[in-house]
Design a protein around this motif. Sequence first.
Motif, short mmCIF file in Angstrom:
data_model
loop_
_atom_site.label_atom_id
_atom_site.label_comp_id
_atom_site.label_asym_id
_atom_site.label_seq_id
_atom_site.Cartn_x
_atom_site.Cartn_y
_atom_site.Cartn_z
N ALA A 74 -21.32 14.11 11.80
CA ALA A 74 -22.40 12.85 12.38
C ALA A 74 -23.63 13.37 12.68
O ALA A 74 -24.53 12.91 13.66
N THR A 75 -24.20 14.27 11.91
CA THR A 75 -25.30 14.83 12.39
C THR A 75 -26.65 14.04 11.80
O THR A 75 -27.84 14.44 12.14
N GLY A 76 -26.22 13.10 11.10
CA GLY A 76 -27.40 12.23 10.74
C GLY A 76 -27.54 10.95 11.84
O GLY A 76 -28.33 10.21 11.65
N ARG A 77 -26.96 11.15 12.93
CA ARG A 77 -27.20 10.03 14.04
C ARG A 77 -28.38 10.33 14.91
O ARG A 77 -28.69 11.40 14.73
N LYS A 78 -28.76 9.51 15.43
CA LYS A 78 -29.96 9.58 16.48
C LYS A 78 -29.85 10.39 17.53
O LYS A 78 -30.62 11.30 18.17
N ILE A 79 -28.57 10.55 18.13
CA ILE A 79 -28.01 11.47 19.18
C ILE A 79 -26.72 12.24 18.41
O ILE A 79 -25.79 11.68 17.97
N VAL A 80 -26.99 13.47 18.50
CA VAL A 80 -25.94 14.36 18.08
C VAL A 80 -25.71 15.54 19.35
O VAL A 80 -26.07 16.57 19.10
N GLY A 81 -24.98 15.13 20.07
CA GLY A 81 -24.48 15.57 21.35
C GLY A 81 -25.53 15.95 22.33
O GLY A 81 -25.47 16.88 23.08
N ASP A 82 -26.80 15.05 22.33
CA ASP A 82 -27.99 15.56 23.18
C ASP A 82 -28.22 14.27 23.79
O ASP A 82 -29.48 14.08 24.30
N ALA A 83 -27.27 13.43 24.34
CA ALA A 83 -27.48 12.23 25.21
C ALA A 83 -28.20 12.65 26.42
O ALA A 83 -27.78 13.72 27.16
N ASP A 84 -29.10 11.72 27.12
CA ASP A 84 -29.52 11.91 28.41
C ASP A 84 -28.82 11.01 29.19
O ASP A 84 -28.45 11.36 30.42
N ILE A 85 -28.60 9.79 28.72
CA ILE A 85 -27.88 8.59 29.59
C ILE A 85 -26.46 8.37 28.89
O ILE A 85 -26.68 8.10 27.55
N LEU A 86 -25.45 8.28 29.70
CA LEU A 86 -24.27 7.98 29.24
C LEU A 86 -24.15 6.40 29.98
O LEU A 86 -23.83 6.43 31.16
N LEU A 87 -23.90 5.42 28.96
CA LEU A 87 -23.71 4.17 29.44
C LEU A 87 -22.73 3.81 29.37
O LEU A 87 -21.98 3.76 28.17
#
Length: 306
Positions: free
Chosen positions: A230-243
Amino acid sequence: MAKTFSELLEMAKNIEKKKVSVAVAQDEEVLRAVKGAKDLGIADSILVGDADKINEIAANLGMDLSDYEIVDVKDPIEASLKAVSLVHDGEADMYMKGLIDTKDFLRSVLNKEVGLRTGKPLSHVCVFDVEGADKLMFLTDVAFVPYPTLEDKVNIINNTVEICKACGIDNPKVAPLAAVEVVNPKMPETVEAAELTKMNEEGKITGCIVDGPLSLDLAVCPEAAAHKGATGRKIVGDADILLFPNIHAGNITYKAMVHFAKVTNGNMITGTAAPVILTSRSDTYEVKMNSLALAALVADSLKKNA
């Protein structure tokens, strides 16, 4: 940008000192926290409540109250209305819960005459400093909105982005969480997560990057993202906000982190005219101090952007 609560506390020490109004201040841990905030130069306090009990607790703590403003109001409901009115009228920058039931405290926040309504929906954010992580994590909503609609989730994102920016995170990454990272029409959470992502791409949600649906591992673990391709996603394990999709998922995650991981955290209500510090009686001195520092930064940001 603060990556730990130690750094966040340093940020709070280097802004203009704030003032916090405490509702029903006759609580030992709350008094310890406001003393800590004063000693660090983060905030002075107005202590509203039963003056006799406040003085008794302070004496037991060896706390000198000569530099504190005390407003003697015996009745807890009246004390909360007086305390929130001080913030409403600009005499204090932040509002903090003391020895009062949460429902009564929130009623004062929402009071039409002296409360802190803005017309925006309220939500709750918990900021976590997790040992081993290289950033603060913003969890929302874990305590206030039970079953957020799509519109609620937009408001929750907007509220939380403001908190991130006050902490120096200019373009936070928002992960709308679900059990899976693909859209499944039988799982409404995934459909709404995809809609939030589309709204962000269309400029309807701004000031952040939204990428969902995401499972929790993809949101917070780069190795999991790589393993799942899933390395093509905008978030790759580096989220700031968990909704979170609902309060149950959020609250269970929150409590699991508190009890099973080495963390520290701070909490506040967002969407109000001034920061509202809502902590539990069981929260430690450290949590209350962190919450005060977080609120001070938010108050400073609100003042600058007014």
